[in-house]
Design an enzyme around this catalytic site. Structure first.
Site, PDB file in Angstrom:
ATOM      1  CG  ASN A 199     -27.733 -10.382 -10.635  1.00 43.60           C
ATOM      2  OD1 ASN A 199     -26.949 -11.441 -10.351  1.00 43.60           O
ATOM      3  ND2 ASN A 199     -27.600  -9.182 -10.916  1.00 43.60           N
ATOM      4  CE1 TYR A 240     -25.115 -10.438  -0.283  1.00 42.19           C
ATOM      5  CE2 TYR A 240     -23.751 -12.448   0.915  1.00 42.19           C
ATOM      6  CZ  TYR A 240     -24.236 -11.768  -0.283  1.00 42.19           C
ATOM      7  OH  TYR A 240     -24.355 -12.237  -1.500  1.00 42.19           O
ATOM      8  CE  LYS A 291     -27.812 -12.555  -1.679  1.00 44.92           C
ATOM      9  NZ  LYS A 291     -28.355 -12.089  -2.948  1.00 44.92           N
TER      10      LYS A 291
END
Length: 232
Positions: free
Chosen positions: A80, A156, A160
């Site tokens: 996470n 970012y 991802k």
């Protein structure tokens, strides 16, 4: 009893995931970098704190040793921990800015997954859940009806996207482990200055679903709170 290790779990999506899984009877090992914040969070939830910094090989190894000595097995690993990185014009972002984000969002997953594999393989139903993002989807970031299409965050989003590919590769490589990506959706957390329309409970629906679905489900899936979706 299912033993679940969650990285970056002292706040936000990680904390809410821990809370929900404790309620469902999991033995939750709450991973966090900061000992004070981590212990406070774990004590509040009835979890056990394990210090871990996913950017540090020695810290990850120490976390594995801690779990080895106490539980001896991990059934569910939830990767996470994640960061958004510097908020700057794309032209001003440096290679170091990208390295900082990838070190947590991608390399941190590699470090943690590799280190925890022996403990996962002691489980009768080992599971890895990588917390990804629709921001890493080529399809969603090109769909004008989606909020992902209006956001520009090169470090970012590319991290991802890399995590998505890493997950599909792990799913092919680790045929004895279910490895999937959960897309929380646009959720109000620190990473977006609490601007998301979803609550953290809604944002953890996909993570919790993957962590609790049980044997017989597929590997290499991209799942949001509405169910399985395309990789895009």
């Amino acid at each position: 009893m299912t033993i679940t290790f969650i990285t970056g779990a002292n706040k936000g999506l990680g904390y809410e995931t821990a809370r929900r899984l404790v309620e469902q009877g999991h033995t939750v090992l709450l991973g966090a970098r900061d000992p004070e914040l981590g212990r406070t969070a774990a004590d509040a939830l009835g979890a056990r704190f394990v210090q871990v910094d996913v950017t540090d090989d020695a810290s990850v190894a120490a976390a594995v040793e801690d779990v080895e000595q106490h539980e001896g097995v991990v059934d569910v690993l939830i990767n996470n921990a994640g960061i958004a990185g510097a908020y700057a014009d794309a032209a001003d972002l440096t290679a170091q800015d990208f390295h900082t984000v990838f070190d947590v969002n991608v390399l941190g997953v590699v470090r943690t997954t590799t280190a925890f594999l022996p403990l996962l393989r002691r489980s009768s139903d080992p599971v890895i859940v990588n917390v990804g993002s629709g921001m890493g989807s080529l399809e969603l970031t090109h769909d004008p009806s989606r909020p992902e299409s209006s956001m520009v965050a090169p470090a970012y989003t590319s991290s991802k996207a890399a995590l998505t590919m890493l997950t599909t590769q792990y799913a092919k490589a680790f045929t004895d482990i279910r490895v999937n990506v959960a897309d929380p959706g646009y959720t109000a957390t620190d990473i977006n200055a609490n601007s998301g329309p979803q609550t953290v409970t809604e944002g953890t629906d996909a993570v919790v679903a993957l962590a609790t679905e049980g044997p017989g489900h597929g590997s290499g899936r991209f799942v949001d709170r509405h169910g399985e979706t395309s990789w895009g």
